[in-house]
Design an enzyme around this catalytic site. Structure first.
Site, short mmCIF file in Angstrom:
data_model
loop_
_atom_site.label_atom_id
_atom_site.label_comp_id
_atom_site.label_asym_id
_atom_site.label_seq_id
_atom_site.Cartn_x
_atom_site.Cartn_y
_atom_site.Cartn_z
N HIS A 136 35.89 -4.19 -11.71
CA HIS A 136 37.15 -4.63 -12.32
C HIS A 136 37.62 -3.55 -13.29
O HIS A 136 36.87 -3.13 -14.18
CB HIS A 136 36.92 -5.94 -13.07
CG HIS A 136 38.12 -6.40 -13.85
ND1 HIS A 136 39.30 -6.80 -13.25
CD2 HIS A 136 38.34 -6.50 -15.18
CE1 HIS A 136 40.18 -7.13 -14.18
NE2 HIS A 136 39.61 -6.95 -15.36
N LYS A 157 44.61 -3.11 -20.30
CA LYS A 157 44.34 -2.01 -19.37
C LYS A 157 45.58 -1.66 -18.55
O LYS A 157 45.95 -0.49 -18.43
CB LYS A 157 43.18 -2.38 -18.45
CG LYS A 157 41.87 -2.66 -19.17
CD LYS A 157 40.75 -2.90 -18.19
CE LYS A 157 40.96 -4.13 -17.33
NZ LYS A 157 40.96 -5.38 -18.13
N ARG A 240 32.35 8.79 -34.34
CA ARG A 240 33.47 9.47 -35.01
C ARG A 240 33.41 10.99 -34.86
O ARG A 240 34.36 11.69 -35.20
CB ARG A 240 33.48 9.09 -36.49
CG ARG A 240 33.63 7.60 -36.73
CD ARG A 240 33.65 7.25 -38.20
NE ARG A 240 34.80 7.84 -38.88
CZ ARG A 240 35.03 7.70 -40.19
NH1 ARG A 240 34.19 7.00 -40.93
NH2 ARG A 240 36.08 8.26 -40.73
#
Length: 307
Positions: A136, A157, A240
């Site tokens: 999916h 999405k 990060r």
């Protein structure tokens, strides 16, 4: 999944010279040119492969006496062969037909040049027999990089894919992604029914090629990166610096995975574009942005120590 002889005949427009048993499966993608076998050498012979006779093998048979040709062909067809294909439209030796008829084996013919035929049929069989799964998600082509966008339903999405299409990128498939592993590469495609379609909540299903042109869609694309959408968490542990690589296993192939936290105000399409550009940069460069920052910090510390 195997391919039958009848399917092969239809897809390659092969001429049937001699029919064999019905629904004979082809379970390997490799092809064999039986020059050594016709010379009498059967060590490491793989009879389960499609056997292809081209100009070289045909000429070798032609130079034999009828008795020797009959002997060699009877020996060859004594193995459990699925089918024999003659290329270049070459004439079939009578001894070959008789030997094949005794074993009820398929004899087919193609007008194509041998090397070209073998190349095409090998690619065809590799595709048909490749391990396959369905995931999916949404598969898009961004700057030439195949990016599989995953995440729970309703997270955005398809809307992100629509924004990417508007920015000149291309859609491969929405909602369901059919994936095949071919020679270590993951090739994603759309199910035939939903090809070129995109579901946008609140609008329904839109025909991407009709709205944005045929250049906005692709039949298939190799998957290079997975972009996984998840809801933003204030206490979430997000990378990060880009130094903690994460991978997801699909059909035995590890694909780099980036987790993108979603919250209002974030321009996700731009982030995906940056991820694609960064992927290309990393493939071309041995130096990461973190390396550059560390180098600058060291240079700055050295300058301060001299003051």
């Amino acid at each position: 999944m195997g391919v039958t002889i009848e399917k092969l005949i239809k897809d390659f427009s092969l001429e049937v010279i001699q029919t064999g048993e019905e629904n004979v499966p082809i379970n390997v993608s490799d092809v064999n040119r039986p020059g050594l076998q016709l010379a009498g050498f059967y060590n490491y012979f793989a009879p389960e492969r499609i056997q292809v006779i081209g100009k070289a093998e045909w000429s070798f048979l032609e130079d034999m006496s009828p008795d020797l040709r009959k002997k060699r062909l009877n020996k060859f067809f004594s193995f459990d062969i699925s089918c024999l294909i003659i290329t270049r439209g070459l004439e079939i030796h009578e001894e070959l037909l008789k030997a094949a008829r005794k074993r009820n084996l398929w004899i087919l013919r193609s007008d194509m040049v041998t090397t070209k035929f073998i190349s095409k049929i090998t690619m065809y069989l590799s595709d048909k027999m490749a391990p396959e799964t369905r995931l999916h998600g949404v598969l898009v082509d961004v700057y030439g990089i195949g990016m599989l966008i995953t995440g729970e339903s309703g997270i955005g999405k398809s809307e992100t894919a629509l924004e990417l299409i508007k920015r000149g990128h291309r859609l491969v498939t929405d909602d369901a992604v059919d994936i095949k592993e071919i020679d270590g590469d993951l090739i994603g495609r759309s199910p035939e029914i939903t090809f070129g379609m995109l579901e946008v909540r609140g609008m329904g299903i839109i025909d991407v090629s009709a709205l944005y042109g045929l250049s906005s869609i692709l039949n298939s694309k190799q998957i290079k990166i997975i972009i996984h959408f998840e809801h933003w968490k204030d206490d979430g542990d997000y990378d990060r610096l880009g130094v903690n690589d994460e991978y997801q296993d699909i059909l035995g192939v590890k694909v780099k995975k980036l987790r993108v936290p979603i919250r209002p105000g974030r321009n996700i399409a731009v982030i995906i574009e940056a991820a694609a550009a960064n992927y290309r940069y990393q493939r071309m460069s041995d130096i990461s942005p973190v390396d550059i920052i560390e180098k600058r910090m060291l240079e700055s510390m050295e300058k301060e120590s001299k003051i």
